[in-house]
Design a protein around this motif. Structure first.
Motif, PDB file in Angstrom:
ATOM      1  N   VAL A  59       5.906  35.285  24.266  1.00 29.47           N
ATOM      2  CA  VAL A  59       5.512  34.021  24.887  1.00 29.47           C
ATOM      3  C   VAL A  59       4.147  34.204  25.540  1.00 29.47           C
ATOM      4  O   VAL A  59       3.883  35.232  26.167  1.00 29.47           O
ATOM      5  CB  VAL A  59       6.545  33.587  25.943  1.00 29.47           C
ATOM      6  CG1 VAL A  59       6.029  32.420  26.769  1.00 29.47           C
ATOM      7  CG2 VAL A  59       7.863  33.200  25.268  1.00 29.47           C
ATOM      8  N   VAL A  60       3.284  33.217  25.348  1.00 31.31           N
ATOM      9  CA  VAL A  60       1.997  33.199  26.038  1.00 31.31           C
ATOM     10  C   VAL A  60       2.023  32.035  27.019  1.00 31.31           C
ATOM     11  O   VAL A  60       2.300  30.907  26.636  1.00 31.31           O
ATOM     12  CB  VAL A  60       0.822  33.037  25.045  1.00 31.31           C
ATOM     13  CG1 VAL A  60      -0.496  32.981  25.800  1.00 31.31           C
ATOM     14  CG2 VAL A  60       0.822  34.175  24.033  1.00 31.31           C
ATOM     15  N   MET A  61       1.786  32.354  28.276  1.00 31.73           N
ATOM     16  CA  MET A  61       1.902  31.358  29.343  1.00 31.73           C
ATOM     17  C   MET A  61       0.614  31.234  30.097  1.00 31.73           C
ATOM     18  O   MET A  61      -0.187  32.159  30.137  1.00 31.73           O
ATOM     19  CB  MET A  61       2.936  31.877  30.337  1.00 31.73           C
ATOM     20  CG  MET A  61       4.183  31.098  30.395  1.00 31.73           C
ATOM     21  SD  MET A  61       5.097  31.606  31.837  1.00 31.73           S
ATOM     22  CE  MET A  61       4.291  30.660  33.072  1.00 31.73           C
ATOM     23  N   GLY A  62       0.442  30.104  30.739  1.00 37.99           N
ATOM     24  CA  GLY A  62      -0.730  29.942  31.601  1.00 37.99           C
ATOM     25  C   GLY A  62      -0.976  28.478  31.844  1.00 37.99           C
ATOM     26  O   GLY A  62      -0.450  27.620  31.121  1.00 37.99           O
ATOM     27  N   ILE A 236       6.302  38.570  27.602  1.00 41.59           N
ATOM     28  CA  ILE A 236       5.528  37.429  28.081  1.00 41.59           C
ATOM     29  C   ILE A 236       4.137  37.924  28.458  1.00 41.59           C
ATOM     30  O   ILE A 236       4.009  38.975  29.095  1.00 41.59           O
ATOM     31  CB  ILE A 236       6.199  36.791  29.326  1.00 41.59           C
ATOM     32  CG1 ILE A 236       7.619  36.317  28.976  1.00 41.59           C
ATOM     33  CG2 ILE A 236       5.361  35.641  29.873  1.00 41.59           C
ATOM     34  CD1 ILE A 236       8.427  35.857  30.182  1.00 41.59           C
ATOM     35  N   ALA A 237       3.115  37.163  28.031  1.00 44.09           N
ATOM     36  CA  ALA A 237       1.756  37.462  28.480  1.00 44.09           C
ATOM     37  C   ALA A 237       1.257  36.240  29.239  1.00 44.09           C
ATOM     38  O   ALA A 237       1.412  35.117  28.773  1.00 44.09           O
ATOM     39  CB  ALA A 237       0.842  37.756  27.294  1.00 44.09           C
ATOM     40  N   ILE A 238       0.698  36.467  30.412  1.00 43.66           N
ATOM     41  CA  ILE A 238       0.226  35.344  31.229  1.00 43.66           C
ATOM     42  C   ILE A 238      -1.302  35.343  31.275  1.00 43.66           C
ATOM     43  O   ILE A 238      -1.923  36.365  31.584  1.00 43.66           O
ATOM     44  CB  ILE A 238       0.807  35.424  32.660  1.00 43.66           C
ATOM     45  CG1 ILE A 238       2.343  35.406  32.571  1.00 43.66           C
ATOM     46  CG2 ILE A 238       0.307  34.253  33.507  1.00 43.66           C
ATOM     47  CD1 ILE A 238       3.053  35.468  33.888  1.00 43.66           C
ATOM     48  N   LEU A 239      -1.861  34.201  30.892  1.00 39.61           N
ATOM     49  CA  LEU A 239      -3.320  34.065  30.854  1.00 39.61           C
ATOM     50  C   LEU A 239      -3.818  33.273  32.049  1.00 39.61           C
ATOM     51  O   LEU A 239      -3.155  32.346  32.513  1.00 39.61           O
ATOM     52  CB  LEU A 239      -3.754  33.281  29.602  1.00 39.61           C
ATOM     53  CG  LEU A 239      -3.550  33.877  28.220  1.00 39.61           C
ATOM     54  CD1 LEU A 239      -4.134  32.933  27.172  1.00 39.61           C
ATOM     55  CD2 LEU A 239      -4.241  35.221  28.132  1.00 39.61           C
ATOM     56  N   ARG A 240      -5.003  33.650  32.508  1.00 39.00           N
ATOM     57  CA  ARG A 240      -5.722  32.800  33.453  1.00 39.00           C
ATOM     58  C   ARG A 240      -7.212  32.885  33.137  1.00 39.00           C
ATOM     59  O   ARG A 240      -7.749  33.968  32.988  1.00 39.00           O
ATOM     60  CB  ARG A 240      -5.496  33.253  34.902  1.00 39.00           C
ATOM     61  CG  ARG A 240      -6.299  32.360  35.866  1.00 39.00           C
ATOM     62  CD  ARG A 240      -6.014  32.662  37.309  1.00 39.00           C
ATOM     63  NE  ARG A 240      -6.246  34.058  37.590  1.00 39.00           N
ATOM     64  CZ  ARG A 240      -5.995  34.617  38.780  1.00 39.00           C
ATOM     65  NH1 ARG A 240      -5.492  33.899  39.743  1.00 39.00           N
ATOM     66  NH2 ARG A 240      -6.227  35.881  38.965  1.00 39.00           N
ATOM     67  N   ASP A 241      -7.844  31.725  33.023  1.00 41.42           N
ATOM     68  CA  ASP A 241      -9.283  31.672  32.715  1.00 41.42           C
ATOM     69  C   ASP A 241      -9.657  32.575  31.548  1.00 41.42           C
ATOM     70  O   ASP A 241     -10.672  33.269  31.598  1.00 41.42           O
ATOM     71  CB  ASP A 241     -10.113  32.061  33.948  1.00 41.42           C
ATOM     72  CG  ASP A 241      -9.991  31.026  35.047  1.00 41.42           C
ATOM     73  OD1 ASP A 241      -9.618  29.879  34.748  1.00 41.42           O
ATOM     74  OD2 ASP A 241     -10.266  31.370  36.208  1.00 41.42           O
TER      75      ASP A 241
END
Ligand SMILES: Nc1ncnc2c1ncn2[C@@H]1O[C@H](COP(=O)(O)OP(=O)(O)OP(=O)(O)O)[C@@H](O)[C@H]1O
Ligand SMILES: [Mg+2]
Length: 350
Positions: A59-62, A236-241
């Protein structure tokens, strides 16, 4: 036998007429804001490294604008990277020839979209086999495949309905059947469930999890909903900017949020559905508990089973049933309660 892993390595995307020119500056710390203000380019992704195991759901979240769609579109190269690699079974998708890329997209990948993207003048069956039609598969064969997947997503009897005769959840089932029909290993799902009502959304998560048990696709699932991420994601990988701020299992993220951005996401989560017995158990004591549960049991289920059986402690076992630890209700309940944050403690002290 290939593992079907996807490995994203040192991936950068800078949107604008001359993204490559700014790679070095971005690498040495030029911020997204400065790149935009001073050079009119947009930093989409910065130094992304994610291992997506074959046969698992990543899952890619952000938040909105964090780069989720940009990332998933690199996997079938709808977007060209500015730098970096996207490996599938060890082959860099970014270096494929046009012919290789076409074959890869057609046979290895399938997408499920948020807006369903069904053709209004085609029936459920015709929408499901659309990709097979394009490949020139004879109708007798494609219809057989199509009917099988329609049944598998729970839509038997609706084969000759049109999309506007279906609810959103049913339309998304068609989207899923269409994606599954071409037998691709990689399933790319960009906010596929975000437009659905909460209960239907949970239903669709169940459909995906059930299918996945048997199909073991390499799924990349994008969401901005942490509960959905935790339910579906093996990782899960969490992205920001445009940057990965944390990646790991749901449990790792809930128990050790890397920063305040992630803590804010994690605060509202039902920890009892995420944390497993083997994370919180104490050593095995050899005591004669009347209940034994596998270490993978989540705390909420364990607490329910123990309460129903009026037991205050249990033996925790591995998959083979060998005792590996012990847990009591007190331990379980404390682990289910969100720990007080720093700020709460400060407030309480005032
Ligand atoms: N073609 C483009 N040209 C310029 N900038 C773009 C382009 N596509 C995306 N961006 C920018 O890249 C960043 C990431 O966008 P992206 O669409 O990947 O975000 P997202 O996480 O999918 O957001 P959402 O949750 O709203 O779908 C944003 O700053 C966006 O404005
Ligand atoms: Mg998006």
């Amino acid at each position: 036998m290939a593992s079907h892993d996807i490995d994203i390595r040192n991936l950068y995307k800078i949107f604008g007429p001359n993204g490559t020119a700014f790679i070095d500056q971005v690498k040495s710390g030029l911020s997204k804001a400065d790149l935009n203000e001073k050079h009119g380019h947009v930093l989409g992704l910065k130094d992304i490294n994610i291992h997506m195991p074959g046969g698992g759901i990543t899952v890619v979240m952000g938040l909105s604008g964090s780069g989720k769609s940009t990332l998933i579109r690199h996997i079938n190269r709808l977007i060209e990277p500015t730098a970096g690699e996207v490996l599938y079974d060890g082959v860099d998708v970014c270096r494929m020839s046009p012919l290789e890329l076409r074959e890869f997209r057609r046979h290895k990948t399938a997408m499920v979209f948020q807006k369903f993207a069904l053709l209004p003048h085609r029936t459920v069956l015709e929408n499901t086999i659309y990709g097979l039609d394009i490949q020139g598969i004879p109708r007798a064969k494609s219809e057989e495949t199509g009917r099988r997947w329609i049944a598998r997503v729970g839509l038997s009897g609706f084969e000759s309905h049109y999309p506007n005769q279906l609810s959103g959840g049913m339309q998304q089932r068609v989207g899923l059947a269409r994606a599954l029909s071409n037998d691709a290993d990689i399933l790319l799902m960009d906010e596929a469930y975000s437009a659905l009502d909460p209960l239907i959304r949970v239903d669709m998560q169940t459909v995906l999890l059930d299918l996945q048990q048997e199909l073991k696709k390499t799924v990349v699932f994008i969401t901005h909903d942490l509960d959905e991420a935790l339910r579906l994601g093996d990782r899960i990988a969490i992205l920001r900017d445009g940057e990965v701020v944390q990646q790991g299992t749901g449990q790792e993220i809930v128990l050790q949020p890397a920063d305040d951005y992630i803590s804010a996401f994690v605060k509202e989560v039902n920890r009892g559905r995420v944390i497993r017995l083997d994370t919180i158990m104490g050593p095995a004591t050899g005591a004669g508990d009347s209940i034994a549960l596998p270490g993978s049991t989540v705390l909420e289920s364990a607490a329910r089973i123990m309460t129903d059986a009026r037991q205050s402690s249990i033996t925790v076992t591995d998959d083979a049933g060998t005792p590996i630890g012990r847990a009591d209700l007190q331990q379980i309940i404390s682990a289910m309660v969100t720990p007080k944050s720093h700020d709460d403690n400060k407030l309480a002290a005032e």
